[in-house]
Design a protein around this motif. Structure first.
Motif, PDB file in Angstrom:
ATOM      1  N   UNK A 184       0.820  -1.219   0.000  1.00 57.46           N
ATOM      2  CA  UNK A 184       0.000   0.000   0.000  1.00 57.46           C
ATOM      3  C   UNK A 184       0.856   1.271   0.000  1.00 57.46           C
ATOM      4  N   UNK A 185       2.141   1.147   0.295  1.00 61.26           N
ATOM      5  CA  UNK A 185       3.032   2.304   0.310  1.00 61.26           C
ATOM      6  C   UNK A 185       3.587   2.646  -1.077  1.00 61.26           C
ATOM      7  N   UNK A 186       3.340   1.815  -2.078  1.00 61.55           N
ATOM      8  CA  UNK A 186       3.878   2.048  -3.411  1.00 61.55           C
ATOM      9  C   UNK A 186       2.983   2.983  -4.202  1.00 61.55           C
ATOM     10  N   UNK A 187       3.603   3.941  -4.873  1.00 59.00           N
ATOM     11  CA  UNK A 187       2.859   4.925  -5.664  1.00 59.00           C
ATOM     12  C   UNK A 187       2.435   4.339  -7.005  1.00 59.00           C
ATOM     13  N   UNK A 188       1.292   4.796  -7.485  1.00 60.20           N
ATOM     14  CA  UNK A 188       0.841   4.501  -8.843  1.00 60.20           C
ATOM     15  C   UNK A 188       0.507   5.819  -9.526  1.00 60.20           C
ATOM     16  N   UNK A 189       0.808   5.946 -10.818  1.00 58.10           N
ATOM     17  CA  UNK A 189       1.477   4.961 -11.661  1.00 58.10           C
ATOM     18  C   UNK A 189       2.979   4.961 -11.433  1.00 58.10           C
ATOM     19  N   UNK A 190       3.615   3.899 -11.915  1.00 61.05           N
ATOM     20  CA  UNK A 190       5.076   3.839 -11.926  1.00 61.05           C
ATOM     21  C   UNK A 190       5.592   4.458 -13.224  1.00 61.05           C
ATOM     22  N   UNK A 191       6.877   4.754 -13.270  1.00 61.85           N
ATOM     23  CA  UNK A 191       7.499   5.256 -14.492  1.00 61.85           C
ATOM     24  C   UNK A 191       8.169   4.103 -15.230  1.00 61.85           C
ATOM     25  N   UNK A 192       7.731   3.844 -16.449  1.00 59.01           N
ATOM     26  CA  UNK A 192       8.278   2.745 -17.243  1.00 59.01           C
ATOM     27  C   UNK A 192       9.002   3.329 -18.449  1.00 59.01           C
TER      28      UNK A 192
ATOM     29  N   UNK B 171       3.925   8.345 -21.629  1.00 56.66           N
ATOM     30  CA  UNK B 171       4.108   9.768 -21.353  1.00 56.66           C
ATOM     31  C   UNK B 171       3.190  10.309 -20.255  1.00 56.66           C
ATOM     32  N   UNK B 172       1.906   9.953 -20.317  1.00 61.17           N
ATOM     33  CA  UNK B 172       0.980  10.476 -19.307  1.00 61.17           C
ATOM     34  C   UNK B 172       1.324   9.951 -17.921  1.00 61.17           C
ATOM     35  N   UNK B 173       1.718   8.686 -17.842  1.00 63.40           N
ATOM     36  CA  UNK B 173       2.080   8.104 -16.549  1.00 63.40           C
ATOM     37  C   UNK B 173       3.323   8.760 -15.959  1.00 63.40           C
ATOM     38  N   UNK B 174       4.338   8.994 -16.798  1.00 65.32           N
ATOM     39  CA  UNK B 174       5.555   9.608 -16.271  1.00 65.32           C
ATOM     40  C   UNK B 174       5.320  11.063 -15.867  1.00 65.32           C
ATOM     41  N   UNK B 175       4.418  11.748 -16.570  1.00 61.97           N
ATOM     42  CA  UNK B 175       4.054  13.109 -16.182  1.00 61.97           C
ATOM     43  C   UNK B 175       3.381  13.114 -14.812  1.00 61.97           C
ATOM     44  N   UNK B 176       2.396  12.236 -14.634  1.00 57.90           N
ATOM     45  CA  UNK B 176       1.690  12.157 -13.353  1.00 57.90           C
ATOM     46  C   UNK B 176       2.636  11.745 -12.228  1.00 57.90           C
ATOM     47  N   UNK B 177       3.508  10.796 -12.524  1.00 49.83           N
ATOM     48  CA  UNK B 177       4.468  10.329 -11.527  1.00 49.83           C
ATOM     49  C   UNK B 177       5.401  11.456 -11.089  1.00 49.83           C
ATOM     50  N   UNK B 178       5.909  12.215 -12.048  1.00 52.54           N
ATOM     51  CA  UNK B 178       6.780  13.338 -11.719  1.00 52.54           C
ATOM     52  C   UNK B 178       6.084  14.376 -10.857  1.00 52.54           C
TER      53      UNK B 178
END
Length: 200
Positions: free
Chosen positions: A133-141, A155-162
């Protein structure tokens, strides 16, 4: 080795994380002849690029946890997230905390894939086990195909992750990550950093 700096755009498509920020900045300089050299230098100085650093001590603690469970034939705690063989613990140290995400900079010297997963809470493995439960989503792939120079990403996932990382930086000075190395990648052939716009 060529540096592939990511400037993700809001899209669910897979694509190259291209130098859009740098290109846009260059275009602005070309069209705005009134910008002074001093102002440009001040703008560059406000960009903070932080490297992901391998944390060998925490990685070893996590591996010893797996080894201990195996030797005793014990099951992990309910919801516990054990370190997998292809994973290594990394960290980011925030020298400033009022940040706005700008871009990823990921270099892979060989074809392959890495997955960067953030840990959302302060975590000390010598005191508490890491929980799913401590892991963030989404991950950066991020991945690079054989015969290609450019690294690709979702791209959208890495933007949200950042953006999530920038939010968490406001309340902590260090953040931990699990980096998963797949398809031929390993810590020796990657160079990963993330850039933020730092506010006073």
């Amino acid at each position: 080795m060529q540096s592939n700096q990511y400037s993700p755009k809001h899209s669910r498509e897979t694509g190259l994380c291209a130098d859009q920020d740098r290109a846009a900045s260059k275009g602005a300089r070309e069209t705005d002849n009134t910008q002074t050299t001093a102002a440009a230098a001040a703008t560059m100085a406000s960009v903070l690029e932080l490297p992901f650093q391998e944390d060998t001590q925490l990685t070893e603690v996590m591996r010893l946890r797996v080894q201990s469970l195996q030797q005793r034939n014990h099951r992990p705690q309910d919801g516990e997230r054990l370190l997998r063989p292809q994973e290594v613990v990394y960290r980011l140290d925030f020298s400033q905390q009022n940040l706005r995400f700008q871009r990823w900079s990921i270099q892979l010297s060989v074809p392959g894939k890495i997955t960067i997963t953030g840990i959302s809470q302060l975590w000390t493995p010598d005191l508490t086990n890491l929980m799913t439960r401590q892991l963030l989503e989404p991950a950066g792939i991020f991945w690079k195909k054989s015969g290609e120079e450019q690294v690709q990403c979702y791209e959208a996932d890495t933007q949200e992750f950042g953006e999530r990382i920038a939010e968490l930086a406001k309340i902590r000075k260090v953040m931990y990550f699990l980096l998963s190395f797949e398809d031929g990648t390993e810590p020796a052939n990657i160079n990963c950093s993330i850039a933020f716009k730092a506010s006073p």
